[in-house]
Design a protein around this motif. Sequence first.
Motif, short mmCIF file in Angstrom:
data_model
loop_
_atom_site.label_atom_id
_atom_site.label_comp_id
_atom_site.label_asym_id
_atom_site.label_seq_id
_atom_site.Cartn_x
_atom_site.Cartn_y
_atom_site.Cartn_z
N UNK A 1 45.35 45.47 35.85
CA UNK A 1 45.92 44.97 37.10
C UNK A 1 44.96 43.96 37.74
N UNK A 2 45.41 42.72 37.86
CA UNK A 2 44.57 41.66 38.44
C UNK A 2 45.01 41.31 39.86
N UNK A 3 45.74 42.20 40.51
CA UNK A 3 46.31 41.86 41.82
C UNK A 3 45.24 41.61 42.87
N UNK A 4 44.07 42.21 42.74
CA UNK A 4 43.02 42.01 43.75
C UNK A 4 42.12 40.82 43.41
N UNK A 5 42.31 40.18 42.28
CA UNK A 5 41.52 39.00 41.92
C UNK A 5 42.12 37.77 42.59
N UNK A 6 41.33 37.10 43.41
CA UNK A 6 41.80 35.90 44.11
C UNK A 6 41.52 34.66 43.28
N UNK A 7 42.57 33.93 42.97
CA UNK A 7 42.46 32.65 42.27
C UNK A 7 42.99 31.56 43.20
N UNK A 8 42.17 30.53 43.41
CA UNK A 8 42.55 29.46 44.33
C UNK A 8 42.75 28.16 43.57
N UNK A 9 43.73 27.42 43.97
CA UNK A 9 43.96 26.11 43.36
C UNK A 9 42.78 25.19 43.64
N UNK A 10 42.30 24.51 42.60
CA UNK A 10 41.26 23.51 42.78
C UNK A 10 39.87 24.05 43.00
N UNK A 11 39.64 25.36 42.81
CA UNK A 11 38.32 25.95 43.04
C UNK A 11 37.81 26.59 41.76
N UNK A 12 37.43 25.76 40.80
CA UNK A 12 37.05 26.27 39.48
C UNK A 12 35.84 27.19 39.55
N UNK A 13 34.74 26.72 40.13
CA UNK A 13 33.52 27.54 40.17
C UNK A 13 33.79 28.82 40.95
N UNK A 14 34.50 28.71 42.06
CA UNK A 14 34.84 29.90 42.83
C UNK A 14 35.70 30.87 42.03
N UNK A 15 36.64 30.35 41.27
CA UNK A 15 37.50 31.21 40.46
C UNK A 15 36.69 31.95 39.40
N UNK A 16 35.76 31.23 38.75
CA UNK A 16 34.92 31.88 37.74
C UNK A 16 34.05 32.95 38.38
#
Length: 686
Positions: free
Chosen positions: A436-451
């Motif tokens: 379940x990845x529901x608590x993982x925040x992925x933002x558009x245009x934020x590569x380093x932040x996403x990693x």
Amino acid sequence: MRLSFVALMASTMLAGASVAAVPGSMFAPATTGGAPAVAGQPTYGSFGFDTAGMDKSVKPGDDFYSYASGTWQKTTEIPADRASYGMFHKLQDLSLERTRGILEDAEKQPDSKIGMFYASFMDEAAADAKGAAPIKPWLAEIKAAKTKAALAAEMAKLARAGVSTPFGTGVGQDDKHPDTYIAQFGQDGLGLPNRDYYLKPDAALAKARTAYVAYVTQMLTLAGEANAAARAQAIMTFETGIAKVQWAAEDTRDADKGYNKWARADFDAKAPGFPWAPYMAGLGYGTQKDFLVGQPSAFTGEAKLFAATPVAVLQDYMIIRTLDEYARYLSKDFIDTSFAFHGTALSGTPQNQPRWKRGVSLVSSDMGEAVGQVYVAKYFPPEAKAAADALVHNIIAAMGTRLKNLSWMDPATKQKALEKLAAFTPKIGYPDKWRDYSTLEIRQGDLVGNVARANAFEYQRGLNKLGQPIDRGEWGMTPMTINAYANPVMNEIVFPAAILQPPFFDPKADPAVNYGGIGVVIGHELSHHFDDQGRKYDSHGALTDWWTPQDVTRFTALTDQLVKQYDAYEPLPGQHVNGKLTLGENMADLAGLSLSHDAYELSLGGQPAPVIDGFSADQRFYLGYAQVWRTKYRDPILRQQLLTDPHSPGVQRTDEVRNKDLWYKAFDVKAGEKLYLPPAERVNVW
């Protein structure tokens, strides 16, 4: 300890088991006496093996690898974006292409996290425009940590984001109490592949050391740091100190040596000089009472080195560890600098992979089960899972028979071995419950932040296990992975969907080839639970001594023969295979060949196997095994594998056949031929 079938390249059941083949399988006896049970043309050749890749001018007994794969070896070019290339890589490319399609479709869905993650990586223009800006705040925080206690807290924070420190950590099962999760520590934190790269007086390794200092200098310069050359040399001196106290690769795989339970106070008493309190608090271990430490003397030495090193050098060390980890997600100058070192200098790869491949690999790694759920629905039909499951059970049955008939194992030990086999869990294709990845925040245009958030999500997922029941449905590989593994504390073997394809497994191929391919993979992983380390775990997965001293003595006499045999191989001038480091994998190949051939014979149901295109069934079996190990290497990556990897190179894994009496008979191998071993020197453990 988890044992995989092959090096991960960027970079595994029942007492009284029946000896009958599992019915209803495409491997079960066919009316043609073992011919393909599924109509149609196989992917390779006329019966599942690429005969055009052979070199029949070579005697099998002189060089079986060249006999089976010599023309392939001569005509195959390693792609410019690869350090090595073979059948694993070919399947990996297929998996990447399929996953690319999944992610590109996901990009079109506005609420798809995997689509947004992939899109953030593929926006090269945005990454170039940002340069080092995304990690500048992290570098500033490292510089602001003016005391060693403050720096230790910062190291813990960065560790949660995936940055390495000398004290690597994670949560796993307690080897002696496998129903309990425990926080674990192991040596880490080197910029070169392992301690040998810092310490061995070898010209190629000296060149790598020079390249590393140049790389660190360039990275610091790109990040806007002054006096980069002198600071890079100080970092190299510090890392060399770490290397001097770390354990050798062959010692780190010893399950007994690696099990060391420390209380929280032991870190201060046994590894003084490092600020453990802020580090532990930052890691989320503030309330933990017990820990496992893999290499105690390394921790003592690393803590002493930390105490003796100026704060400025330690800050620079963490700056370079951060840059090294995140350069791949920054602008082109950082990416090119990182690849020139890791890809070209260390691995010999001329050209970086296309950006889409790197993006697919990233999302597949960080959100693998979200991608895998779609992959399985598209590319892994239920009948493939059922067929592989049937084959696994045939090989488990063969292992049961082998255990019963062992001449060197005492009856009491043999009974416990059969009990361990009875408790076995094979996992095929994909997990029963998706992550379940529901608590993982992925933002558009934020590569380093996403990693960083994906790394932190995975780290927190580990922390959340502490105090909870063991999740026995958890997988350590994604369905798209071309590999397999054995996990002794779970007493399980795991086969991701993507490896269950040609040349390993082809429902349209001759069964003998399939048994030589995926059958040996299955037998390999199964046998890991009885190899020199896996044998130390009982039916419940607990690290415990359940063999008699006499069993150990007889077993070690056999394994010492195999160590000596592999120590003699010299894939590069002056660079031999490390027989001790590779022992577990070499034993597993040896056992896999025996178990899978037994299972193949059982699958025939007493009917004679046909001759196909002039090849007997036994010849096809061994050719199917050899085909899997077709691999070409660039010298730097081969050297790296020999120094760091518990898996032998493809040629030497193919040469395992020289221990099999049946191989000699199948190919009429005689004394005087180069691979010939007198019967007394052939190693036969299982």
